[in-house]
Motif scaffolding. Sequence first.
Motif, short mmCIF file in Angstrom:
data_model
loop_
_atom_site.label_atom_id
_atom_site.label_comp_id
_atom_site.label_asym_id
_atom_site.label_seq_id
_atom_site.Cartn_x
_atom_site.Cartn_y
_atom_site.Cartn_z
N ALA A 1 -12.72 -37.73 -5.66
CA ALA A 1 -13.80 -38.73 -5.68
C ALA A 1 -14.89 -38.31 -6.66
O ALA A 1 -15.43 -39.15 -7.38
CB ALA A 1 -14.38 -38.91 -4.28
N PHE A 2 -15.20 -37.02 -6.71
CA PHE A 2 -16.20 -36.55 -7.65
C PHE A 2 -15.70 -36.69 -9.09
O PHE A 2 -16.45 -37.07 -9.98
CB PHE A 2 -16.60 -35.10 -7.37
CG PHE A 2 -17.60 -34.59 -8.37
CD1 PHE A 2 -18.93 -34.96 -8.28
CD2 PHE A 2 -17.20 -33.79 -9.42
CE1 PHE A 2 -19.85 -34.53 -9.21
CE2 PHE A 2 -18.11 -33.35 -10.35
CZ PHE A 2 -19.44 -33.72 -10.26
N ILE A 3 -14.43 -36.38 -9.30
CA ILE A 3 -13.85 -36.53 -10.64
C ILE A 3 -13.97 -37.98 -11.10
O ILE A 3 -14.32 -38.26 -12.24
CB ILE A 3 -12.38 -36.06 -10.67
CG1 ILE A 3 -12.30 -34.55 -10.47
CG2 ILE A 3 -11.70 -36.46 -11.97
CD1 ILE A 3 -12.95 -33.72 -11.56
N LYS A 4 -13.69 -38.92 -10.19
CA LYS A 4 -13.81 -40.35 -10.53
C LYS A 4 -15.26 -40.70 -10.88
O LYS A 4 -15.52 -41.47 -11.81
CB LYS A 4 -13.31 -41.23 -9.39
CG LYS A 4 -11.83 -41.11 -9.12
CD LYS A 4 -11.04 -41.63 -10.29
CE LYS A 4 -9.55 -41.61 -9.98
NZ LYS A 4 -8.76 -41.96 -11.15
N THR A 5 -16.21 -40.14 -10.16
CA THR A 5 -17.63 -40.36 -10.47
C THR A 5 -17.98 -39.79 -11.84
O THR A 5 -18.66 -40.43 -12.63
CB THR A 5 -18.52 -39.71 -9.38
OG1 THR A 5 -18.20 -40.29 -8.12
CG2 THR A 5 -19.99 -39.90 -9.68
N LEU A 6 -17.48 -38.60 -12.13
CA LEU A 6 -17.73 -37.97 -13.42
C LEU A 6 -17.08 -38.77 -14.55
O LEU A 6 -17.68 -38.93 -15.61
CB LEU A 6 -17.24 -36.52 -13.40
CG LEU A 6 -17.62 -35.66 -14.59
CD1 LEU A 6 -19.14 -35.57 -14.76
CD2 LEU A 6 -17.02 -34.27 -14.44
N GLU A 7 -15.88 -39.27 -14.30
CA GLU A 7 -15.22 -40.11 -15.31
C GLU A 7 -16.08 -41.33 -15.63
O GLU A 7 -16.24 -41.71 -16.79
CB GLU A 7 -13.85 -40.58 -14.81
CG GLU A 7 -12.78 -39.54 -14.86
CD GLU A 7 -11.44 -40.06 -14.38
OE1 GLU A 7 -10.41 -39.58 -14.90
OE2 GLU A 7 -11.39 -40.93 -13.48
N LYS A 8 -16.62 -41.95 -14.60
CA LYS A 8 -17.49 -43.11 -14.78
C LYS A 8 -18.73 -42.74 -15.59
O LYS A 8 -19.13 -43.45 -16.51
CB LYS A 8 -17.88 -43.68 -13.42
CG LYS A 8 -18.81 -44.87 -13.47
CD LYS A 8 -19.16 -45.33 -12.07
CE LYS A 8 -20.25 -46.38 -12.08
NZ LYS A 8 -20.70 -46.71 -10.74
N TYR B 1 -23.08 -32.86 -18.58
CA TYR B 1 -22.64 -33.30 -17.26
C TYR B 1 -23.84 -33.64 -16.37
O TYR B 1 -23.84 -34.63 -15.65
CB TYR B 1 -21.76 -32.24 -16.59
CG TYR B 1 -20.51 -31.91 -17.36
CD1 TYR B 1 -19.87 -32.86 -18.16
CD2 TYR B 1 -19.96 -30.65 -17.32
CE1 TYR B 1 -18.73 -32.55 -18.88
CE2 TYR B 1 -18.81 -30.34 -18.03
CZ TYR B 1 -18.20 -31.28 -18.80
OH TYR B 1 -17.07 -30.99 -19.52
N GLY B 2 -24.86 -32.81 -16.42
CA GLY B 2 -26.06 -33.07 -15.62
C GLY B 2 -26.75 -34.36 -16.01
O GLY B 2 -27.13 -35.16 -15.15
N MET B 3 -26.89 -34.59 -17.30
CA MET B 3 -27.55 -35.81 -17.77
C MET B 3 -26.71 -37.05 -17.48
O MET B 3 -27.25 -38.13 -17.24
CB MET B 3 -27.85 -35.71 -19.27
CG MET B 3 -28.91 -34.68 -19.61
SD MET B 3 -30.53 -35.03 -18.88
CE MET B 3 -31.10 -36.34 -19.96
N ALA B 4 -25.39 -36.92 -17.50
CA ALA B 4 -24.51 -38.05 -17.20
C ALA B 4 -24.54 -38.39 -15.71
O ALA B 4 -24.49 -39.57 -15.33
CB ALA B 4 -23.08 -37.75 -17.64
N LEU B 5 -24.65 -37.38 -14.85
CA LEU B 5 -24.63 -37.60 -13.41
C LEU B 5 -25.98 -38.05 -12.85
O LEU B 5 -26.02 -38.81 -11.88
CB LEU B 5 -24.18 -36.33 -12.68
CG LEU B 5 -22.72 -35.95 -12.86
CD1 LEU B 5 -22.47 -34.55 -12.32
CD2 LEU B 5 -21.82 -36.96 -12.17
N ALA B 6 -27.06 -37.60 -13.43
CA ALA B 6 -28.40 -37.88 -12.89
C ALA B 6 -28.66 -39.37 -12.65
O ALA B 6 -29.16 -39.73 -11.58
CB ALA B 6 -29.48 -37.28 -13.78
N PRO B 7 -28.33 -40.26 -13.58
CA PRO B 7 -28.60 -41.68 -13.34
C PRO B 7 -27.77 -42.29 -12.19
O PRO B 7 -28.12 -43.34 -11.67
CB PRO B 7 -28.24 -42.37 -14.66
CG PRO B 7 -28.20 -41.30 -15.67
CD PRO B 7 -27.86 -40.04 -14.94
N LEU B 8 -26.69 -41.62 -11.81
CA LEU B 8 -25.84 -42.14 -10.74
C LEU B 8 -26.37 -41.82 -9.35
O LEU B 8 -25.89 -42.35 -8.36
CB LEU B 8 -24.41 -41.61 -10.88
CG LEU B 8 -23.69 -41.97 -12.18
CD1 LEU B 8 -22.30 -41.35 -12.19
CD2 LEU B 8 -23.61 -43.47 -12.37
N ALA B 9 -27.33 -40.92 -9.28
CA ALA B 9 -27.94 -40.57 -7.99
C ALA B 9 -28.89 -41.69 -7.60
O ALA B 9 -29.91 -41.90 -8.23
CB ALA B 9 -28.68 -39.24 -8.11
#
Length: 111
Positions: free
Chosen positions: A12-19, A72-80
């Motif tokens: 599930a996290f991999i899918k989030t990271l892919e997005k 990775y951090g900058m890509a994930l931050a907006p998804l929180a």
Amino acid sequence: VLSCFGASVDNAFIKTLEKALDRNLCDSLDKAVADGLLDKVDDKYHFSHDRIQEAAYSMMDQLNRCNFHFKYGMALAPLADGKGDDGILLTAANQLNLAGPEAVQDKSQYV
């Protein structure tokens, strides 16, 4: 990619990271499973041995490692979204901390 997040990560996290990255990661991870570098158990990827994770991580030079963590951090931050599970936010913050200040390219990237 996986070595930047530790010894294991769930699908599930991999899918989030892919997005977040707009990039397919599962194909590469599945190839690593086929090659015996990773195991996939109960929808979770993990390194077959801790030495494999250490080797994969140490193969990156320090600057590339910082840049990957920052990306990775900058890509994930907006998804929180701040509505419930803070896992993505904490992971994004951890990645940015691992990147360190030297990974920041310009002032607009400070968070």
